[in-house]
Design an enzyme around this catalytic site. Structure first.
Site, short mmCIF file in Angstrom:
data_model
loop_
_atom_site.label_atom_id
_atom_site.label_comp_id
_atom_site.label_asym_id
_atom_site.label_seq_id
_atom_site.Cartn_x
_atom_site.Cartn_y
_atom_site.Cartn_z
N ASP A 126 0.85 -1.19 0.00
CA ASP A 126 0.00 0.00 0.00
C ASP A 126 0.89 1.25 0.00
OD1 ASP A 126 -2.84 1.13 0.50
OD2 ASP A 126 -1.61 2.12 2.03
N ASN A 134 -2.43 13.06 -3.63
CA ASN A 134 -3.52 13.55 -4.48
C ASN A 134 -3.96 14.95 -4.09
OD1 ASN A 134 -3.90 11.41 -6.31
ND2 ASN A 134 -5.11 10.24 -4.83
N ASP A 143 -2.09 9.65 -10.48
CA ASP A 143 -2.15 8.53 -11.42
C ASP A 143 -0.77 8.18 -11.95
OD1 ASP A 143 -4.86 8.37 -11.07
OD2 ASP A 143 -5.37 9.35 -12.98
N GLU A 169 -4.94 2.27 -4.11
CA GLU A 169 -3.49 2.35 -4.13
C GLU A 169 -2.84 1.10 -3.51
OE1 GLU A 169 -4.85 4.87 -0.52
OE2 GLU A 169 -5.53 4.44 -2.56
#
Length: 282
Positions: A126, A134, A143, A169
């Protein structure tokens, strides 16, 4: 009885079942395939050609002639089918395998794995603090980060290993035919590649790390008394170890050895290891 129009009779001949055997039936399938191919009905033509080839192998009769155009179109259909299937098993953003492929392969591997000489390891990985990436840099850059992380995770994987997107993620490294020591080394090397990547070249101030939980399942001959586990159970164990890596400071690989949870590499010197418990964990 009303006579059939020639084109209607021709179509019915192509689609109707036939009872002939051997070379006559092969020739009939071949002629039907040629007829359908001339009309551009390649899939139906391919079905009749396959039937002819099945008869050839069953009866050892002379192999039918395959029109070159039909051969090319059949190969095209095969490639398109293979590409479509491959795309259905890939994550559209990262091009890693998706959850469907992961579930299928894990089920197969755990079924086969008892006969394997070595074990099967699953690392659930993770990204740390990815929401902040973000929020700070935007979702488009987020992305790009996911795509680059997948590239880094996949570098240097042994034969048969693969990376799949678990969701959001989270990613999974599946490592078949490895021992416990090699599995830890592979997962730790992947974590280190992510940490050392020059993220500032992607965006000033960007830093990306990952945490991982590594669950190892030995081969049956290594631990004959150990009950077999399902893919869901092994993923659950990896998830529990991922929680330990997160709660113990992040940017670490957590695994279990000699009945204890440990952190790999540079994180092994951390004093506090917060362990979660999973029912039936050995």
């Amino acid at each position: 009885m009303t006579a059939l129009r020639p084109e209607t009779a021709e179509i019915q001949q192509a689609d109707a079942p036939v009872d002939k055997q051997g070379p006559d039936l092969v020739a009939l399938h071949e002629s039907i395939a040629t007829l359908l191919a001339s009309r551009g009905q390649w899939r139906q033509a391919y079905q009749h050609l396959r039937s002819a080839l099945d008869l050839v192998h069953a009866d050892q009769v002379e192999e039918p002639h395959v029109p070159e155009q039909l051969r090319r179109e059949v190969e095209l259909l095969r490639r398109e089918h293979a590409e479509a299937r491959e795309q259905s098993l890939r994550d559209s953003l990262t091009d890693s395998y998706n959850r469907r492929y992961l579930d299928q392969r894990l089920m197969d591997m755990l079924t086969e794995h008892g006969a394997c000489r070595d074990g099967l390891a699953i690392a659930l990985i993770d990204l740390d603090w990815f929401k902040q990436v973000n929020d700070t840099f935007g979702h488009l850059l987020g992305d790009r980060v996911l795509q680059r992380v997948v590239e880094l995770l996949q570098q240097g994987l042994p034969e048969g290993a693969f990376c799949a997107r678990y969701g959001g993620e989270e990613f999974v490294l599946v490592l078949p035919r490895v021992d416990a020591t090699a599995a830890v080394e592979i997962a730790e090397a992947a974590r280190e590649r992510v940490e050392r990547h020059p993220w500032q070249d992607v965006a000033p101030g960007l830093r990306v790390t990952v945490s991982a939980g590594l669950a190892y399942e030995p081969a049956a001959d290594e631990a004959p008394e150990r009950p077999a586990v399902s893919a869901e159970q092994q993923l659950l164990r990896a998830d529990s170890l991922l929680y330990t890596a997160k709660q113990s400071g992040r940017n670490a690989v957590a695994y279990r050895a000699d009945g204890r949870v440990r952190l790999a590499g540079a994180a092994s010197g951390r004093r506090a290891i917060t362990e979660s418990r999973v029912l039936g964990y050995y």
